[in-house]
Design a protein around this motif. Structure first.
Motif, PDB file in Angstrom:
ATOM      1  N   ALA A 132     -10.213  -2.815  -1.193  1.00 40.84           N
ATOM      2  CA  ALA A 132      -8.804  -3.199  -1.256  1.00 40.84           C
ATOM      3  C   ALA A 132      -8.344  -3.782   0.074  1.00 40.84           C
ATOM      4  N   THR A 133      -7.429  -4.734   0.015  1.00 43.45           N
ATOM      5  CA  THR A 133      -6.818  -5.299   1.216  1.00 43.45           C
ATOM      6  C   THR A 133      -5.310  -5.395   1.006  1.00 43.45           C
ATOM      7  N   ALA A 134      -4.560  -5.433   2.098  1.00 40.56           N
ATOM      8  CA  ALA A 134      -3.105  -5.544   2.011  1.00 40.56           C
ATOM      9  C   ALA A 134      -2.564  -6.019   3.347  1.00 40.56           C
ATOM     10  N   SER A 135      -1.390  -6.618   3.314  1.00 39.80           N
ATOM     11  CA  SER A 135      -0.655  -6.994   4.516  1.00 39.80           C
ATOM     12  C   SER A 135       0.808  -7.138   4.148  1.00 39.80           C
ATOM     13  N   ALA A 136       1.665  -7.169   5.148  1.00 40.76           N
ATOM     14  CA  ALA A 136       3.106  -7.145   4.904  1.00 40.76           C
ATOM     15  C   ALA A 136       3.587  -8.333   4.092  1.00 40.76           C
ATOM     16  N   ALA A 137       3.006  -9.518   4.335  1.00 44.01           N
ATOM     17  CA  ALA A 137       3.441 -10.717   3.619  1.00 44.01           C
ATOM     18  C   ALA A 137       2.327 -11.292   2.760  1.00 44.01           C
ATOM     19  N   GLY A 138       1.344 -10.459   2.433  1.00 47.12           N
ATOM     20  CA  GLY A 138       0.220 -10.929   1.647  1.00 47.12           C
ATOM     21  C   GLY A 138       0.042 -10.118   0.384  1.00 47.12           C
ATOM     22  N   ASN A 139      -1.117  -9.524   0.245  1.00 48.59           N
ATOM     23  CA  ASN A 139      -1.452  -8.757  -0.959  1.00 48.59           C
ATOM     24  C   ASN A 139      -0.896  -7.344  -0.831  1.00 48.59           C
ATOM     25  N   ILE A 140       0.411  -7.221  -0.955  1.00 49.23           N
ATOM     26  CA  ILE A 140       1.053  -5.928  -0.772  1.00 49.23           C
ATOM     27  C   ILE A 140       1.078  -5.167  -2.085  1.00 49.23           C
ATOM     28  N   PRO A 141       0.852  -3.851  -2.064  1.00 52.40           N
ATOM     29  CA  PRO A 141       0.911  -3.072  -3.302  1.00 52.40           C
ATOM     30  C   PRO A 141       2.285  -3.190  -3.961  1.00 52.40           C
ATOM     31  N   THR A 142       2.292  -3.361  -5.274  1.00 52.47           N
ATOM     32  CA  THR A 142       3.558  -3.518  -6.002  1.00 52.47           C
ATOM     33  C   THR A 142       4.096  -2.199  -6.515  1.00 52.47           C
ATOM     34  N   SER A 143       3.299  -1.154  -6.478  1.00 56.61           N
ATOM     35  CA  SER A 143       3.771   0.157  -6.917  1.00 56.61           C
ATOM     36  C   SER A 143       3.312   1.207  -5.916  1.00 56.61           C
ATOM     37  N   GLY A 144       4.010   2.328  -5.877  1.00 53.30           N
ATOM     38  CA  GLY A 144       3.667   3.377  -4.937  1.00 53.30           C
ATOM     39  C   GLY A 144       4.212   3.102  -3.553  1.00 53.30           C
ATOM     40  N   ARG A 145       3.927   4.013  -2.653  1.00 55.67           N
ATOM     41  CA  ARG A 145       4.432   3.913  -1.288  1.00 55.67           C
ATOM     42  C   ARG A 145       3.386   3.314  -0.361  1.00 55.67           C
ATOM     43  N   VAL A 146       3.872   2.821   0.769  1.00 53.57           N
ATOM     44  CA  VAL A 146       2.972   2.319   1.804  1.00 53.57           C
ATOM     45  C   VAL A 146       3.271   3.043   3.099  1.00 53.57           C
ATOM     46  N   ARG A 147       2.408   2.839   4.069  1.00 50.23           N
ATOM     47  CA  ARG A 147       2.567   3.401   5.403  1.00 50.23           C
ATOM     48  C   ARG A 147       2.489   2.283   6.424  1.00 50.23           C
ATOM     49  N   ILE A 148       3.240   2.440   7.508  1.00 45.82           N
ATOM     50  CA  ILE A 148       3.338   1.410   8.545  1.00 45.82           C
ATOM     51  C   ILE A 148       2.791   1.969   9.850  1.00 45.82           C
ATOM     52  N   ILE A 149       1.940   1.188  10.511  1.00 48.42           N
ATOM     53  CA  ILE A 149       1.618   1.485  11.906  1.00 48.42           C
ATOM     54  C   ILE A 149       2.053   0.286  12.729  1.00 48.42           C
ATOM     55  N   SER A 150       2.952   0.550  13.668  1.00 48.50           N
ATOM     56  CA  SER A 150       3.568  -0.491  14.485  1.00 48.50           C
ATOM     57  C   SER A 150       3.127  -0.343  15.928  1.00 48.50           C
ATOM     58  N   GLY A 151       3.143  -1.449  16.646  1.00 48.13           N
ATOM     59  CA  GLY A 151       2.778  -1.419  18.057  1.00 48.13           C
ATOM     60  C   GLY A 151       2.502  -2.820  18.548  1.00 48.13           C
ATOM     61  N   SER A 152       1.786  -2.914  19.645  1.00 47.35           N
ATOM     62  CA  SER A 152       1.477  -4.220  20.209  1.00 47.35           C
ATOM     63  C   SER A 152       0.032  -4.595  19.888  1.00 47.35           C
ATOM     64  N   SER A 153      -0.703  -5.127  20.858  1.00 51.91           N
ATOM     65  CA  SER A 153      -2.013  -5.706  20.554  1.00 51.91           C
ATOM     66  C   SER A 153      -3.073  -4.667  20.206  1.00 51.91           C
ATOM     67  N   THR A 154      -2.905  -3.430  20.655  1.00 54.92           N
ATOM     68  CA  THR A 154      -3.883  -2.403  20.287  1.00 54.92           C
ATOM     69  C   THR A 154      -3.771  -2.085  18.806  1.00 54.92           C
ATOM     70  N   VAL A 155      -2.557  -2.012  18.286  1.00 52.73           N
ATOM     71  CA  VAL A 155      -2.382  -1.836  16.848  1.00 52.73           C
ATOM     72  C   VAL A 155      -2.859  -3.079  16.104  1.00 52.73           C
ATOM     73  N   MET A 156      -2.537  -4.258  16.621  1.00 53.45           N
ATOM     74  CA  MET A 156      -3.038  -5.472  15.985  1.00 53.45           C
ATOM     75  C   MET A 156      -4.559  -5.460  15.898  1.00 53.45           C
TER      76      MET A 156
END
Length: 344
Positions: A59-83
């Protein structure tokens, strides 16, 4: 002469192409973000520039790409280390290792922004919140950039903190003012003198306690906004593990890479540029400020530097440079983070 970087971390060449300043993508509000729809064996982004996350069973996903249409998601935010700078592929970032292995009960979306500070991290989420389903977990994994840009001079800080490459922004705005001043002069108006735009190493703020206080104040202000933007989610701030905050002795591979980076850097050595904010004492002082502030806000806080340091030996090759991890490092930090935060 061949570089150790090219031998030990050949993926760094692809990150160099991805981060080509000649192809920089400038955006309103955010100032800049990753190249969109970027395709390679190492790093891939969606139509908005978010890096792709990998999960179980391909499975793959991204915020503006193949995002799940049902259920919840989780976010990890940060700078280049998170990237995920340093990872050999999208599958080895923190978001991917959490989703695939260490906390796989919901998809993790990668909200890391190259060279971002806490203001930009918050704005990136704000501007794309409408794309997301319900969120049950937000982890802000950050800290180093807020201290580094917090050292820039006061006249570059403003109300919301300085940011990487802000000198270029101020320079271009001053050029625009200069054009307008020419027009004003022709009409008989007097103009203010030209302002300083680009700072030098001599201009940086040397009072480390002031830098820590300012970085903590901005971070806590933005965390309070994060809480308002995702009230249904559990919010945690993690002070990112950084090589010099963690330990004094490094693996043989790390030491080779660190020495080489210092040797070829056009700006100067890490010690000359950032040595004053790179000690364990500074990390502890920053962590203490953040911990006290997060407790008042009802936000969870964890400093992973001592936790990760206790889990590795001098033979563990964790870093490709002083801020970004190897595949082993990303997996190690993701596992420890999941255990420490109680993620499943």
């Amino acid at each position: 002469m061949a570089l150790h970087r090219d031998e030990l971390t050949p993926q760094s060449q692809e990150y160099g192409r991805f981060d080509d300043r000649g192809e920089a993508r400038y955006l309103p509000y955010l100032m800049y973000f990753h190249r969109a729809d970027y395709l390679s064996d190492v790093i891939n982004t969606d139509r908005a520039g978010f890096r792709i996350s990998h999960g179980p069973d391909g499975a793959t996903a991204s915020a503006a790409g193949n995002i799940p249409t049902s259920g919840r998601v989780r976010i990890i935010s940060g700078s280049s280390t998170v990237m995920g700078i340093g990872a050999t592929s999208d599958a080895h970032t923190l978001a991917s290792r959490l989703w695939t292995e260490h906390a796989p009960s919901a998809p993790w979306l990668n909200f890391g922004g190259r060279c971002y500070n806490s203001t930009q991290e918050m704005l990136l989420f704000t501007l794309h919140r409408h794309l997301l389903p319900e969120i049950d977990e937000v982890v802000v994994f950050s800290g180093l950039n807020d201290l580094t840009v917090g050292r820039l001079p006061e006249w570059q800080q403003g109300d919301h903190g300085a940011f990487w490459f802000c000198g270029e922004y101020f320079e271009k705005m001053e050029e625009l003012r200069a054009e307008n001043r020419k027009a004003n002069k022709r009409m008989g108006f007097r103009s203010a003198p030209r302002r300083a735009t680009i700072s030098t190493h001599e201009d940086v703020r040397r009072d480390v306690s002031q830098v820590i206080d300012a970085a903590a104040e901005l971070t806590l202000r933005h965390l309070e906004t994060w809480r308002l933007l995702a009230p249904e989610a559990r919010l945690t701030y993690v002070l990112q593990p950084m090589a010099l905050w963690m330990r004094e002795q490094h693996s043989p591979e790390e030491q080779l890479l660190f020495d080489e980076i210092d040797r070829i850097s056009k700006l100067g050595t890490w010690e000359a540029l950032y040595g004053d904010i790179s000690t364990p004492a500074v990390a502890r002082a920053f962590a203490e400020k953040l911990s006290i502030g997060c407790e008042k806000l009802g936000i969870r806080f964890f400093d992973l530097n001592p936790v990760v340091a206790a889990a590795v030996t001098q033979q563990d090759w964790v870093y490709v440079d002083r801020a970004h991890y190897t595949d082993h490092g990303y997996d190690l930090v993701a596992r420890i983070m999941a255990e420490t935060l109680g993620l499943s």
